[in-house]
Design a protein around this motif. Structure first.
Motif, PDB file in Angstrom:
ATOM      1  N   LYS A  87       0.829  -1.199   0.000  1.00 46.99           N
ATOM      2  CA  LYS A  87       0.000   0.000   0.000  1.00 46.99           C
ATOM      3  C   LYS A  87       0.867   1.254   0.000  1.00 46.99           C
ATOM      4  O   LYS A  87       0.545   2.238  -0.649  1.00 46.99           O
ATOM      5  CB  LYS A  87      -0.934  -0.001   1.215  1.00 46.99           C
ATOM      6  N   THR A  88       1.991   1.227   0.720  1.00 49.62           N
ATOM      7  CA  THR A  88       2.888   2.379   0.759  1.00 49.62           C
ATOM      8  C   THR A  88       3.376   2.709  -0.647  1.00 49.62           C
ATOM      9  O   THR A  88       3.415   3.859  -1.054  1.00 49.62           O
ATOM     10  CB  THR A  88       4.096   2.095   1.677  1.00 49.62           C
ATOM     11  N   LEU A  89       3.732   1.690  -1.418  1.00 44.98           N
ATOM     12  CA  LEU A  89       4.264   1.924  -2.751  1.00 44.98           C
ATOM     13  C   LEU A  89       3.177   2.278  -3.753  1.00 44.98           C
ATOM     14  O   LEU A  89       3.452   2.863  -4.784  1.00 44.98           O
ATOM     15  CB  LEU A  89       5.048   0.691  -3.213  1.00 44.98           C
ATOM     16  N   LYS A  90       1.939   1.925  -3.479  1.00 48.83           N
ATOM     17  CA  LYS A  90       0.849   2.267  -4.378  1.00 48.83           C
ATOM     18  C   LYS A  90       0.290   3.646  -4.093  1.00 48.83           C
ATOM     19  O   LYS A  90      -0.430   4.194  -4.884  1.00 48.83           O
ATOM     20  CB  LYS A  90      -0.285   1.235  -4.251  1.00 48.83           C
ATOM     21  N   GLY A  91       0.624   4.199  -2.935  1.00 52.20           N
ATOM     22  CA  GLY A  91       0.071   5.483  -2.551  1.00 52.20           C
ATOM     23  C   GLY A  91       0.736   6.648  -3.260  1.00 52.20           C
ATOM     24  O   GLY A  91       1.473   6.501  -4.228  1.00 52.20           O
ATOM     25  N   GLY A  98      12.626  17.903 -11.158  1.00 52.40           N
ATOM     26  CA  GLY A  98      13.932  18.157 -11.749  1.00 52.40           C
ATOM     27  C   GLY A  98      14.895  17.002 -11.597  1.00 52.40           C
ATOM     28  O   GLY A  98      15.347  16.406 -12.571  1.00 52.40           O
ATOM     29  N   CYS A  99      15.210  16.660 -10.344  1.00 49.67           N
ATOM     30  CA  CYS A  99      16.251  15.650 -10.102  1.00 49.67           C
ATOM     31  C   CYS A  99      15.699  14.251  -9.875  1.00 49.67           C
ATOM     32  O   CYS A  99      16.456  13.298  -9.750  1.00 49.67           O
ATOM     33  CB  CYS A  99      17.106  16.058  -8.907  1.00 49.67           C
ATOM     34  N   LYS A 100      14.389  14.089  -9.772  1.00 51.82           N
ATOM     35  CA  LYS A 100      13.697  12.808  -9.582  1.00 51.82           C
ATOM     36  C   LYS A 100      13.953  12.172  -8.208  1.00 51.82           C
ATOM     37  O   LYS A 100      13.765  10.986  -8.024  1.00 51.82           O
ATOM     38  CB  LYS A 100      14.064  11.793 -10.673  1.00 51.82           C
ATOM     39  N   LYS A 101      14.365  12.985  -7.208  1.00 55.42           N
ATOM     40  CA  LYS A 101      14.479  12.466  -5.850  1.00 55.42           C
ATOM     41  C   LYS A 101      13.076  12.325  -5.275  1.00 55.42           C
ATOM     42  O   LYS A 101      12.156  13.048  -5.640  1.00 55.42           O
ATOM     43  CB  LYS A 101      15.308  13.400  -4.973  1.00 55.42           C
ATOM     44  N   ILE A 102      12.945  11.391  -4.328  1.00 57.57           N
ATOM     45  CA  ILE A 102      11.648  11.118  -3.701  1.00 57.57           C
ATOM     46  C   ILE A 102      11.708  11.555  -2.243  1.00 57.57           C
ATOM     47  O   ILE A 102      12.686  11.280  -1.544  1.00 57.57           O
ATOM     48  CB  ILE A 102      11.313   9.613  -3.803  1.00 57.57           C
ATOM     49  N   ARG A 103      10.623  12.211  -1.784  1.00 56.25           N
ATOM     50  CA  ARG A 103      10.540  12.620  -0.381  1.00 56.25           C
ATOM     51  C   ARG A 103       9.925  11.476   0.420  1.00 56.25           C
ATOM     52  O   ARG A 103       8.839  10.987   0.134  1.00 56.25           O
ATOM     53  CB  ARG A 103       9.694  13.890  -0.232  1.00 56.25           C
ATOM     54  N   ASP A 104      10.663  11.021   1.466  1.00 59.53           N
ATOM     55  CA  ASP A 104      10.167   9.903   2.287  1.00 59.53           C
ATOM     56  C   ASP A 104       9.205  10.412   3.360  1.00 59.53           C
ATOM     57  O   ASP A 104       8.895  11.599   3.431  1.00 59.53           O
ATOM     58  CB  ASP A 104      11.334   9.109   2.886  1.00 59.53           C
ATOM     59  N   ASP A 105       8.742   9.488   4.201  1.00 59.40           N
ATOM     60  CA  ASP A 105       7.758   9.820   5.241  1.00 59.40           C
ATOM     61  C   ASP A 105       8.304  10.802   6.280  1.00 59.40           C
ATOM     62  O   ASP A 105       7.532  11.491   6.950  1.00 59.40           O
ATOM     63  CB  ASP A 105       7.291   8.543   5.944  1.00 59.40           C
ATOM     64  N   GLN A 106       9.634  10.851   6.438  1.00 60.33           N
ATOM     65  CA  GLN A 106      10.225  11.769   7.411  1.00 60.33           C
ATOM     66  C   GLN A 106      10.544  13.133   6.786  1.00 60.33           C
ATOM     67  O   GLN A 106      11.059  14.014   7.452  1.00 60.33           O
ATOM     68  CB  GLN A 106      11.516  11.168   7.990  1.00 60.33           C
ATOM     69  N   TYR A 115      15.340   4.863  -2.632  1.00 61.89           N
ATOM     70  CA  TYR A 115      13.979   4.729  -2.104  1.00 61.89           C
ATOM     71  C   TYR A 115      13.360   3.395  -2.528  1.00 61.89           C
ATOM     72  O   TYR A 115      12.808   2.648  -1.706  1.00 61.89           O
ATOM     73  CB  TYR A 115      13.112   5.890  -2.580  1.00 61.89           C
ATOM     74  N   LEU A 116      13.451   3.078  -3.806  1.00 60.12           N
ATOM     75  CA  LEU A 116      12.856   1.830  -4.297  1.00 60.12           C
ATOM     76  C   LEU A 116      13.562   0.608  -3.731  1.00 60.12           C
ATOM     77  O   LEU A 116      12.926  -0.396  -3.419  1.00 60.12           O
ATOM     78  CB  LEU A 116      12.866   1.798  -5.827  1.00 60.12           C
ATOM     79  N   ALA A 117      14.875   0.664  -3.577  1.00 61.38           N
ATOM     80  CA  ALA A 117      15.612  -0.464  -2.998  1.00 61.38           C
ATOM     81  C   ALA A 117      15.190  -0.697  -1.548  1.00 61.38           C
ATOM     82  O   ALA A 117      15.105  -1.841  -1.094  1.00 61.38           O
ATOM     83  CB  ALA A 117      17.112  -0.209  -3.081  1.00 61.38           C
ATOM     84  N   ALA A 118      14.899   0.375  -0.812  1.00 61.65           N
ATOM     85  CA  ALA A 118      14.490   0.249   0.589  1.00 61.65           C
ATOM     86  C   ALA A 118      13.061  -0.262   0.739  1.00 61.65           C
ATOM     87  O   ALA A 118      12.712  -0.868   1.743  1.00 61.65           O
ATOM     88  CB  ALA A 118      14.627   1.593   1.303  1.00 61.65           C
ATOM     89  N   HIS A 119      12.211  -0.045  -0.259  1.00 60.81           N
ATOM     90  CA  HIS A 119      10.799  -0.397  -0.136  1.00 60.81           C
ATOM     91  C   HIS A 119      10.369  -1.562  -1.022  1.00 60.81           C
ATOM     92  O   HIS A 119       9.193  -1.930  -1.026  1.00 60.81           O
ATOM     93  CB  HIS A 119       9.927   0.831  -0.446  1.00 60.81           C
ATOM     94  N   THR A 120      11.290  -2.110  -1.804  1.00 63.07           N
ATOM     95  CA  THR A 120      10.965  -3.263  -2.654  1.00 63.07           C
ATOM     96  C   THR A 120      12.129  -4.237  -2.639  1.00 63.07           C
ATOM     97  O   THR A 120      13.156  -3.986  -2.009  1.00 63.07           O
ATOM     98  CB  THR A 120      10.705  -2.838  -4.120  1.00 63.07           C
ATOM     99  N   ASP A 121      11.969  -5.327  -3.350  1.00 62.79           N
ATOM    100  CA  ASP A 121      13.051  -6.297  -3.505  1.00 62.79           C
ATOM    101  C   ASP A 121      13.824  -6.048  -4.799  1.00 62.79           C
ATOM    102  O   ASP A 121      14.598  -6.885  -5.234  1.00 62.79           O
ATOM    103  CB  ASP A 121      12.483  -7.724  -3.515  1.00 62.79           C
TER     104      ASP A 121
END
Length: 143
Positions: A87-91, A98-106, A115-121
């Motif tokens: 659900k976290t990854l579908k949300g 610009g740089c394609k960085k992702i903002r995490d929950d913190q 980000y994807l390595a931490a939340h997927t296999d």
């Protein structure tokens, strides 16, 4: 990552195992009730001895059933945790245009790959798509 079909298969398997334990237990219980009503008659002494072995089997089956229940609860807990991750990854995932960085929950900004390595296999390899390759070659040629 656990998929819905794996969850379904696991639940169907657990249902089958429980059904295989409960049905024989019910049969033994009916027989014990029938024989118990006639237990005062000495003619049924051998029958009672035979059923005492069945009672021991019943106790073992009940212990196995309790163990299966504990395992089932553990599996359900693991599946719920996996579902929460899905659900976290579908949300909604905030990503920099610009740089394609992702903002995490913190509120921290991470590289997309991190980000994807931490939340997927998933694991990553890097390369260039045809358009970027042509662009890079053009830049090299111009220098």
């Amino acid at each position: 990552m656990i998929t819905l079909s794996l969850v379904t298969l696991l639940l169907v398997s657990l249902y089958y195992v429980i059904k295989q334990v409960i049905s024989p237990l019910e049969t033994i219980d009916r027989e014990l009730n029938r024989i118990g009503a006639l237990a005062h008659d000495e003619l049924f002494g051998n029958e009672i001895k035979r059923l005492s072995g069945s009672v021991k089997k019943l106790e073992r089956a009940m212990a196995d059933r309790n163990l299966a229940e504990v395992e089932r609860e553990k599996t359900i807990r693991q599946l719920r945790e996996a579902l929460e991750q899905i659900k976290t990854l579908k949300g909604f995932i905030p990503i920099c245009a610009g740089c394609k960085k992702i903002r995490d929950d913190q509120g921290y900004w991470e590289q997309l790959e991190s980000y994807l390595a931490a939340h997927t296999d998933a694991t990553f390899s890097h390369g260039l798509c045809p358009e970027c390759f042509e662009k890079a070659m053009a830049e090299l040629d111009s220098k």
